[in-house]
Design a protein around this motif. Structure first.
Motif, mmCIF file in Angstrom:
data_model
loop_
_atom_site.group_PDB
_atom_site.id
_atom_site.type_symbol
_atom_site.label_atom_id
_atom_site.label_comp_id
_atom_site.label_asym_id
_atom_site.label_seq_id
_atom_site.Cartn_x
_atom_site.Cartn_y
_atom_site.Cartn_z
ATOM 1 N N ILE A 227 0.841 -1.206 0.000
ATOM 2 C CA ILE A 227 0.000 0.000 0.000
ATOM 3 C C ILE A 227 0.875 1.255 0.000
ATOM 4 C CG2 ILE A 227 -1.653 1.330 1.375
ATOM 5 C CD1 ILE A 227 -2.858 -1.321 2.261
ATOM 6 N N LEU A 228 1.956 1.217 0.776
ATOM 7 C CA LEU A 228 2.884 2.363 0.793
ATOM 8 C C LEU A 228 3.442 2.619 -0.606
ATOM 9 C CD1 LEU A 228 5.083 2.187 4.021
ATOM 10 C CD2 LEU A 228 3.179 3.694 3.515
ATOM 11 N N TRP A 229 3.799 1.530 -1.305
ATOM 12 C CA TRP A 229 4.318 1.696 -2.660
ATOM 13 C C TRP A 229 3.282 2.334 -3.578
ATOM 14 C CZ3 TRP A 229 8.206 2.417 -5.613
ATOM 15 C CH2 TRP A 229 8.159 2.132 -6.966
ATOM 16 N N LYS A 230 2.027 1.910 -3.436
ATOM 17 C CA LYS A 230 0.967 2.486 -4.261
ATOM 18 C C LYS A 230 0.754 3.954 -3.924
ATOM 19 C CE LYS A 230 -1.864 1.969 -7.585
ATOM 20 N NZ LYS A 230 -1.292 1.778 -8.939
ATOM 21 N N ILE A 231 0.828 4.299 -2.650
ATOM 22 C CA ILE A 231 0.714 5.712 -2.246
ATOM 23 C C ILE A 231 1.871 6.514 -2.823
ATOM 24 C CG2 ILE A 231 0.782 7.274 -0.269
ATOM 25 C CD1 ILE A 231 -0.705 5.137 1.329
ATOM 26 N N GLN A 232 3.075 5.939 -2.757
ATOM 27 C CA GLN A 232 4.264 6.623 -3.262
ATOM 28 C C GLN A 232 4.131 6.936 -4.747
ATOM 29 O OE1 GLN A 232 7.124 7.675 -1.952
ATOM 30 N NE2 GLN A 232 8.335 7.961 -3.810
ATOM 31 N N SER B 77 5.848 10.263 -6.490
ATOM 32 C CA SER B 77 6.555 9.887 -7.713
ATOM 33 C C SER B 77 6.992 8.441 -7.551
ATOM 34 C CB SER B 77 7.772 10.803 -7.940
ATOM 35 O OG SER B 77 8.691 10.662 -6.863
ATOM 36 N N ASP B 78 7.581 7.899 -8.603
ATOM 37 C CA ASP B 78 8.023 6.511 -8.516
ATOM 38 C C ASP B 78 9.509 6.425 -8.183
ATOM 39 O OD1 ASP B 78 8.899 7.552 -10.869
ATOM 40 O OD2 ASP B 78 8.486 5.765 -12.070
ATOM 41 N N GLU B 79 9.980 7.310 -7.315
ATOM 42 C CA GLU B 79 11.381 7.309 -6.904
ATOM 43 C C GLU B 79 11.620 6.128 -5.963
ATOM 44 O OE1 GLU B 79 11.964 11.143 -5.299
ATOM 45 O OE2 GLU B 79 11.830 12.172 -7.221
ATOM 46 N N TYR B 80 12.244 5.135 -6.493
ATOM 47 C CA TYR B 80 12.477 3.892 -5.770
ATOM 48 C C TYR B 80 13.411 4.095 -4.583
ATOM 49 C CZ TYR B 80 13.610 -1.108 -5.323
ATOM 50 O OH TYR B 80 13.792 -2.379 -4.868
ATOM 51 N N LEU B 81 14.278 5.079 -4.669
ATOM 52 C CA LEU B 81 15.245 5.316 -3.602
ATOM 53 C C LEU B 81 14.560 5.696 -2.297
ATOM 54 C CD1 LEU B 81 18.244 5.565 -2.861
ATOM 55 C CD2 LEU B 81 18.141 7.950 -3.562
ATOM 56 N N VAL B 82 13.579 6.589 -2.363
ATOM 57 C CA VAL B 82 12.858 7.011 -1.153
ATOM 58 C C VAL B 82 12.136 5.819 -0.533
ATOM 59 C CG1 VAL B 82 11.128 8.591 -0.238
ATOM 60 C CG2 VAL B 82 12.561 9.301 -2.160
ATOM 61 N N PHE C 11 10.182 15.107 3.118
ATOM 62 C CA PHE C 11 8.748 15.052 3.398
ATOM 63 C C PHE C 11 8.153 13.712 2.965
ATOM 64 C CE2 PHE C 11 4.415 15.658 1.723
ATOM 65 C CZ PHE C 11 3.764 15.950 2.927
ATOM 66 N N GLU C 12 8.520 13.242 1.778
ATOM 67 C CA GLU C 12 7.993 11.963 1.311
ATOM 68 C C GLU C 12 8.357 10.838 2.269
ATOM 69 O OE1 GLU C 12 8.926 10.964 -2.689
ATOM 70 O OE2 GLU C 12 8.278 12.890 -3.500
ATOM 71 N N LEU D 217 4.794 8.012 8.645
ATOM 72 C CA LEU D 217 3.579 8.355 9.400
ATOM 73 C C LEU D 217 2.378 7.560 8.889
ATOM 74 C CD1 LEU D 217 2.325 10.245 11.544
ATOM 75 C CD2 LEU D 217 1.902 11.886 9.699
ATOM 76 N N ILE D 218 2.202 7.483 7.580
ATOM 77 C CA ILE D 218 1.095 6.719 7.001
ATOM 78 C C ILE D 218 1.202 5.245 7.373
ATOM 79 C CG2 ILE D 218 0.119 5.913 4.814
ATOM 80 C CD1 ILE D 218 -0.708 8.712 5.545
ATOM 81 N N PHE D 219 2.419 4.735 7.421
ATOM 82 C CA PHE D 219 2.624 3.333 7.759
ATOM 83 C C PHE D 219 2.059 3.015 9.143
ATOM 84 C CE2 PHE D 219 5.159 0.038 9.806
ATOM 85 C CZ PHE D 219 5.067 -1.001 8.903
ATOM 86 N N PHE D 220 2.382 3.830 10.144
ATOM 87 C CA PHE D 220 1.937 3.542 11.499
ATOM 88 C C PHE D 220 0.440 3.788 11.676
ATOM 89 C CE2 PHE D 220 6.492 4.053 12.337
ATOM 90 C CZ PHE D 220 6.714 2.889 13.049
#
Length: 892
Positions: free
Chosen positions: A801-806, A811-816, A863-864, A870-873
């Motif tokens: 879900i975090l990946w989908k939110i990202q 953006s699709d910045e895999y590093l973050v 921020f990302e 924060l969204i994870f918890f």
């Protein structure tokens, strides 16, 4: 971790820790602040050898081929390319990583000295240098108004005195030169001297003497005070006779636009290009220049590469120390009363100093990734406790082994491996140091009571997780459908490639690069063509082009129209335009053909071009070589040379001066050192040239057509070798090209001739891109527990879900994403109270808000990352509450 042995040997352990802290502190100035993701530019070495006034064929036979034979006995490079052109040979070596560069240069020089007899005596000593990328640590100064030359030199000298400066190059937008032009038809009269006599006279003319007032020494003048004095210069000839230069030619002062240098928004501009030694040196140099340019107002600081990154460091440090402030303010709310916070600060900063020492030892740069992690670690290590992992540690060895294999196969970025090790290091180091420092620390912080916060958080969680028995099953079905849908969509997205590297600032950087075989004049034309196209589209507020012989670097600031449309459909022809940090590359494929004879290669390849243009999928076909031009080959029997008593050397020099301009000297004009160019005005038509005579030094004009043999030939301007083979290349661009069919048809087309297709290779590798599915595979393997399969499935879904939110909202910045997920996975594995972290999210909310206010790519990255945490918890708190229907005991 048992603390008995720490308590028993606490003094020895403390001394050892302080020793490593001291070493790290003393070497802290060698810490490198730079992006953790390395650039794709390969290390290269260039060997340039000049042999003036020789053809490309002569250069190939006498310079290039001996060099290739010498380099065969030397290791340390993986590819060799060479260019033989008029007057010079260029050898380009692509070096192997990890090889000692200076040692390689020394070996090459020693081999050259040992085999010097293989080269012509009048060839110059080779220049050997590294092919460093031009886009690192660059500062551009622009002259905004005409100023005093003395003032510029004073500024230049002061800049050179600043520590950390690697090089400084001044580029003038125009350059003056004095042209001494001779009409070749005038000198054939008997009384006039030859071209070589005129050239030698100008070079060695005696302009009188001058007196050095300070030292009282007389010296011979190398040039006159006024350039117009050349028109009165006397050219001596037979029997002491002399002619004024005006009777032989004309004198002019001309201005020419420089081919190399810097153009700003399409216009040539006087600039200074500064290169700093490192990021830290660049930051120091920028600060010094800002102060220095307050005095020299004719110049402005136009551009500083990585300026946005340096600003990001400052912002990161602000929020880094803001965490300390929040921990002190919320000391009672976070349960850090008494000496707990003091002990934690000692343990964290000690671990940090040792960590920086390790980074210095292994030359590991510190960039946005680790600055973000240092903030994350500082906050979460203060509020969580490490579990007794026991047998889980043994089970995790297999997952670490799989992780290592994925990194080795380059399916997971190598930087993620260091992120994982860094997380584990901080867990172990802080746990150990907290027990070590507890007996020695007695400092306490004042307590600020926030009893109301607990109640507020409790009410929010109660409202967020409000049970509704009548709709429990429907809510469960809704959540299940949401999880399953997110799982499928995220898995589908994770299968595809995503970029790893992120841009460093609002001013972006791109490179227009060309194959080695492309002539310099052609690369200059294409660069100007691309530059004009960008300006016509009006998509940039600033466009700076730094022109180099084989590539051009573009610095640009996109406006709103540019952000919407981007830089696409540029007329790059044989070059490729690549935005650094972008995952898309406007590239093509190189077809390389090999044969021992350049002329045979060209005759067989040129008929292939029209057929390639009509092949399905190919949109553009570009020649990556300079076609041969028409020329004359002259053969003179030695018998005639002996009878007429003229020297072949004199004839060759006379013809060379007739065909090619040459620099005859330099003089000061308007307080600038200016070239004096010797130029012969004549007709270069091949048929007329055969009728033309050659003036000898004895005053006789020799018409040699009656006994000389003139033959029209094709003369190659550049001869290209790759790995020792004479080659020519063609660049093709297009989509959905059937490569197997193309290759077979090309081989069939060339089957009756000697030319063969050697290879089809990608012109330019794209930026690093990876499939996130492999990271999800490792996370699932790392966190899997047989007794808690349901909660393991929920956690894995939460990461998806975090990946989908990202990808949907940012953006699709895999590093973050990878940095956040690896850290959270390790936290889940090693902590016992992570479920309770939701109660302590108030300081994290403040950190997210502060990072939201930060501009630039660094603020976006921070921020990302914090927002995903924060969204994870918050999401985990809700999902796990609903998951309690199954009464499964959580192990997380």
């Amino acid at each position: 971790m048992s603390g008995d042995w720490i308590r028993i040997y606490r003094f020895r352990l403390l001394a050892t820790v302080l020793f490593f802290v001291l070493l790290s502190t003393l070497s802290i100035q060698r810490l490198v602040f730079a992006p953790e993701i390395p650039d794709l530019d390969d290390d290269s070495l260039q060997i340039t050898t000049f042999w003036p006034n020789k053809t490309a064929l002569q250069i190939e036979e006498n310079i290039t081929k001996p060099w290739e034979q010498i380099l065969k006995s030397i290791s340390g490079y993986k590819k060799i390319e060479s260019i033989s052109e008029i007057g010079s040979s260029l050898i380009h070596l692509e070096l192997e990583r990890g090889f000692e560069k200076q040692n390689l240069i020394q070996i090459i020089r020693n081999e050259y000295l040992l085999q010097r007899q293989r080269f012509p005596e009048d060839s110059h000593f080779p220049k050997i240098k590294f092919g460093k990328p031009d886009n690192h640590h660059i500062i551009i100064l622009q002259n905004i108004r005409e100023g005093n030359e003395k003032s510029r030199k004073e500024l230049e000298q002061k800049i050179r005195n600043i520590s950390g400066l690697e090089s400084l190059t001044h580029y003038s937008h125009i350059e003056s030169e004095m042209v001494v032009q001779v009409n070749s038809n005038w000198i054939h009269a008997k009384e006039f001297p030859s071209l070589s006599q005129i050239f030698t006279t100008i070079r060695n003319y005696h302009w009188g003497f001058g007196l050095d007032q300070s030292n009282q020494i007389w010296f011979q003048k190398d040039f006159p005070v006024q350039f117009t004095s050349f028109s009165q210069m006397e050219i001596p000839f037979r029997f002491g006779e002399g002619f004024k230069f005006t009777s032989l030619g004309k004198l002019s002062l001309e201005e020419k636009v420089l081919r190399h240098g810097t153009r700003i928004n399409g216009l040539s501009s006087e600039t200074m290009i500064l290169k700093a030694e490192s990021h830290i040196s660049q930051y120091h140099l920028t600060r010094e220049l800002e102060t220095l340019l307050e005095e020299y107002t004719d110049w402005i600081l136009l551009y500083s590469s990585h300026q946005e990154m340096m600003n990001d460091w400052f912002r990161f440090f602000i929020i880094f120390f803001s965490v300390d402030l929040f921990l002190v303010i919320f000391v009672s709310y976070l349960g850090l009363e008494g000496i707990k916070l003091s002990v934690y600060f000692c343990a964290y900063y000690t671990s940090l100093l040792v960590f920086l020492g390790v980074c210095i030892l292994f030359a590991i740069p510190i960039g946005k990734i680790f600055l973000f992690l240092l903030i994350l670690w500082k906050y979460f290590f203060a509020i969580v406790s490490v579990r007794r992992v026991g047998v889980w540690v043994k089970q995790s060895f297999f997952s670490f082994f799989i992780f290592s294999i994925l990194i080795y196969l380059d399916w997971i970025p190598k930087v993620f491996g260091f992120i994982l090790l860094s997380n584990l290091y901080f867990f172990l180091a802080i746990t150990f140091l907290k027990k070590l420092f507890t007996p020695f620390v007695s400092i306490t912080f004042p307590q600020f009571y926030w009893s109301g916060l607990d109640s507020i958080v409790f009410l929010i969680r109660k409202f967020w997780n409000q049970p509704d028995r009548s709709q429990s099953f429907s809510k469960f079905l809704l959540v299940s459908f949401f999880l399953f849908s997110s799982f499928l969509l995220a898995i589908y997205s994770a299968i595809f490639f995503h970029p790893l590297k992120i841009p460093d600032g609002t001013i972006q950087m791109a490179k227009l690069e060309f194959p080695t075989s492309i002539p310099e004049q052609e690369s200059l034309r294409i660069t100007k063509q691309v530059e004009d196209t960008i300006l016509k589209k009006r998509i940039t507020d600033l466009l700076v082009v730094k022109q180099n012989p084989s590539n051009a670097v573009f610095y640009y600031l996109l406006n709103e129209k540019g952000l919407e449309k981007g830089l696409h459909n540029l007329p790059t022809e044989s070059g490729y335009f690549h935005t650094l940090g972008d995952s898309e590359v406007d590239t093509g494929f190189i077809l390389r053909f090999s044969n021992a004879d350049t002329q045979v290669l060209e005759n067989n390849i040129l008929p292939l071009v029209p057929w390639l243009r009509n092949f399905d999928g190919i949109s553009e076909v570009v020649l990556c070589f300079q076609p041969s031009t028409e020329g004359l080959e002259l053969h003179v029997p030695s018998t005639f040379g002996n009878i007429l008593s003229y020297g072949i050397t004199d004839v060759i020099r006379e013809r060379s001066l007739d065909l090619q301009p040459a620099i005859v000297g330099r003089m000061l004009i308007n307080k600038k050192l200016t070239d004096i160019r010797f130029l012969v005005d004549q007709n270069k038509n091949l048929e007329r040239y055969q009728e033309k005579g050659v003036k000898l030094t004895k005053g006789i004009t020799l018409f040699d057509k009656s006994f000389s043999q003139y033959k029209e030939i094709k003369t190659p301007g550049r001869i290209y070798h790759k790995n020792g083979d004479t080659s020519l290349e063609i660049l093709i661009k297009g989509q959905n090209i059937k490569w197997d069919e193309l290759k077979s048809k090309i081989n069939l087309f060339l089957s009756n001739g000697p030319v063969k297709l050697s290879e089809i290779s990608l012109q330019k590798k794209s930026e690093m891109k990876y499939r996130p599915i492999f990271l999800f595979f490792w996370i699932g393997l790392f966190l899997f527990r047989i007794k808690s399969k349901f909660h393991w499935f929920l956690i894995l879904n939460l990461f998806l879900i975090l990946w989908k939110i990202q990808t949907s909202f940012f953006s699709d910045e895999y590093l973050v994403f990878g940095t956040v997920c690896i850290s959270l996975s390790v936290f889940h594995f090693l902590t016992i109270d992570l479920l309770k972290v939701t109660y302590k999210m108030v300081p994290l909310l403040f950190l997210v808000f502060i990072s939201y206010l930060f501009p630039g790519e660094g603020g976006k990255f921070l921020f990302e990352g914090l927002f995903l945490v924060l969204i994870f918890f918050i999401s985990k708190d809700k999902i796990f509450y609903i998951g309690n229907f199954f009464k499964t005991k959580t192990t997380f």
